[in-house]
Write an enzyme that holds these catalytic residues in place. Structure first.
Site, short mmCIF file in Angstrom:
data_model
loop_
_atom_site.label_atom_id
_atom_site.label_comp_id
_atom_site.label_asym_id
_atom_site.label_seq_id
_atom_site.Cartn_x
_atom_site.Cartn_y
_atom_site.Cartn_z
CG ASN A 109 -0.05 35.15 48.61
OD1 ASN A 109 0.74 34.15 48.76
ND2 ASN A 109 0.16 36.28 48.45
CG HIS A 110 -2.30 39.16 49.28
ND1 HIS A 110 -2.08 38.26 48.20
CD2 HIS A 110 -3.44 39.87 48.81
CE1 HIS A 110 -2.72 38.90 47.17
NE2 HIS A 110 -3.68 39.81 47.51
NE ARG A 205 -8.31 35.35 39.27
CZ ARG A 205 -7.74 35.80 39.82
NH1 ARG A 205 -7.76 36.36 40.85
NH2 ARG A 205 -6.58 36.67 39.05
CG ASP A 207 -5.49 36.73 43.52
OD1 ASP A 207 -5.29 37.43 42.61
OD2 ASP A 207 -4.81 37.24 44.63
CD GLU A 249 -3.93 35.53 39.04
OE1 GLU A 249 -3.51 36.88 38.72
OE2 GLU A 249 -3.83 35.42 40.38
#
Length: 564
Positions: A109-110, A205, A207, A249
């Site tokens: 995402n970032h 995983r 995020d 997540e």
């Protein structure tokens, strides 16, 4: 470079216990006060002894370290404080030699505000990188988007003098969001995933997956485009790294969370955020009805997929998916001490939340293990490790692992004041009272009880791995009961979530003629032809195994979650 994992085959994640490791907090191998990848390698024997089948490493990439590595400055490099690429290769090789898979953390995402991508973008409006981020002249767009870190960030937009515009960030202002409407960003993330899987990782995983795409007039979460991207990523993995797993997540409502399986074409595993706070609420109420409701809405997972269950992780206990009344109750029970509440959740570790009651910790762990899916353990919870509320943000639940009773918890050769973070100093939960060396091999210790529980589960993993999950009706309000079915066996799982001793009965199908065997836990049993009577002490559980008539043509019974 490490070749693809020889352990990658099928739905291996359904027969593994996962263990989450913040690398900087686990073990310092070189005496600089910071945990590192060689330190994890040194402790693989401990993890193997515990029964761990996979480890999830928090971000180990080069980082500005304002947010535990989730603010990445180079996606293709190991942070020098944690080791080298060779150290990661060695860790993966030695883990695989022990039958342990290794997951990384894919942060899509970032990035960090210090990342060269963002630095180039903010300096030059004509740069190709400019479109990799979201800019605004007003900072008014996406007004329906929830601010996640509301205790420190008043808005999702921050003004940048050099850029002459606002930039969008879903989390901290030091973490600008990437713009996934830009094809180059999507392709770059595919390259990142390929790079680390090429070094032998068994998956990621992932995020903060719901937030990748933004659309005006929406909440900017769980949009259809998000699912398209992760299905494309899953297709890359399936084609080039068969058996590699993605874990989502996605802290969303139940209907939104379920969508991340993508009809078996998106995430093989999804973290079960809806269940997590309800486990604690059910325990406080001594009433399992809310557990039945959540599982009714989420089981079974699609074919080839599974839920990832957890009690705690490296963040605060998030309460976004509960009602206002439930949140008030949760905070009253579990967040009543000063400085425990953060961003509307609770920043405490498992043992302090449960008042140091080892029996309850074992009960909750057993429940996770026996559900269809896989259990995730957070480092140190197996020894009842505590937290430090005097540390900022979530750092209080990321303190050095407590290996011994030494002042530095056996984490490093340096004194406590020179460590990445000070160890827990609580007399009940700190290293003097809770550590691996003292608990190892002591039958009544929490560590030994958790180890034995995992060993029993592993010995019968084929009997727990199916999606068959049928409600039992124990006629006791505080007992959560269900059957796990296989053609040759049935396992009755009983959990008394009250503090009082209880007695009850469970109806037995006529086919169950065998004598019940207690696989794990503590219960007094008596059976007749039609029912099983049981006695359970407070906060105790039992896994009770029955052999059943087996015929080769017999299929698995249909999952009956509608009866929960």
């Amino acid at each position: 470079m490490v070749a693809g994992s020889s352990l990658r085959s099928g739905a291996w994640f359904r027969t593994a216990v996962f263990y989450e490791i913040p690398v900087r907090s686990f073990y310092d191998s070189n005496g600089d006060g910071i945990g590192d990848l060689p330190g994890v390698t040194e402790k693989l024997g401990y993890l193997s002894e515990l029964g761990v089948g996979a480890v999830w490493l928090l971000p180990f990439y080069r980082s500005a370290w304002r947010d535990e590595g989730y603010d990445i400055t180079d996606h293709y490099a190991i942070d020098p404080s944690l080791g080298t690429i060779d150290d990661l290769d060695r860790l993966v090789q030695e883990a695989h030699a022990r039958g342990i898979r290794v997951l990384g953390d894919l942060v899509t995402n970032h990035i960090s505000i210090d990342h060269p991508w963002f630095q180039e973008a903010r300096r030059d409006r004509s740069s190709p990188r400019r479109s990799w981020f979201l800019w605004s002249d007003t900072g008014k767009e996406f007004s329906r988007t929830r601010v996640i870190f509301r205790d420190v960030e008043p808005t999702n937009w921050t003004w940048d003098d050099l850029a002459g515009q606002y930039y969008f960030h879903r989390f901290y202002a030091t973490q600008p969001d990437l713009n996934y409407d830009e094809p180059a960003v999507r392709q770059e993330m595919f390259r990142v995933a390929r790079f680390w899987l090429g070094h032998g990782l068994d998956g990621f995983r992932c995020d903060a997956v719901p937030y990748l795409f933004k659309r005006e007039g929406t909440r900017c979460q769980s949009l259809p485009e998000v699912h398209v991207f992760f299905k494309e990523l899953r297709a890359v993995l399936d084609a080039e790294f068969p058996g590699a797993v993605l874990v989502a997540e996605a802290n969303q409502s139940i209907p939104e969370t379920v969508q991340y399986f993508g009809d078996s074409r998106e995430f093989p595993m999804v973290m079960h955020f809806p269940l997590m706070p309800n486990l604690y609420l059910a325990l406080a109420e001594e009433d399992p009805r809310r557990l039945r409701h959540v599982l009714q809405a989420t089981l079974p997972a699609p074919p080839g997929c599974g839920w990832a269950y957890f009690l705690r992780n490296h963040d605060e206990v998030t309460l976004e998916q509960v009602s206002d009344d439930e949140r008030e109750m949760f905070l009253w029970v579990y967040g009543k001490y000063p400085r425990t509440v953060l961003n509307g959740g609770v920043r405490r570790r498992l043992a302090p939340m449960l008042d140091g009651d080892d029996t309850t910790i074992v009960l909750m762990t057993a429940l996770l293990l026996s559900l269809p899916g896989a259990a995730f353990l957070y480092y140190g919870d197996e020894i009842g490790m505590g937290d430090r509320l005097d540390l900022p943000d979530r750092d209080g639940v990321r303190t050095p692992m407590q290996w011994t009773s030494a002042a530095n918890a056996g984490f490093s050769t340096l004194p406590p004041e020179r460590l990445i973070r000070p160890p827990v100093d609580d007399p009940v939960y700190g290293p003097a009272a809770r550590n691996v060396a003292d608990e190892r091999g002591r039958p009544d210790s929490l560590l030994e009880r958790i180890r034995q529980l995992i060993a029993l589960w592993s010995a019968h993993v084929d009997e727990f791995r199916s999606e068959a999950f049928l409600a039992a009706e124990p006629q006791v309000p505080s007992v959560f009961a269900f059957w796990r079915d296989q053609p040759a066996t049935r396992i009755l799982c009983l959990y008394n979530i009250s503090r009082a001793s209880v007695s009850g009965t469970v109806r037995l199908d006529p086919e169950l003629k065998s004598t019940p065997t207690v696989l794990a836990g503590e219960a007094t049993l008596a059976r007749s032809d039609s029912q099983l009577s049981f006695d359970l002490a407070g906060r105790r559980f039992a896994w009770i195994r029955f052999a059943r008539p087996f015929a080769p043509s017999m299929g698995l019974p249909a999952s009956s979650v509608d009866r929960l």
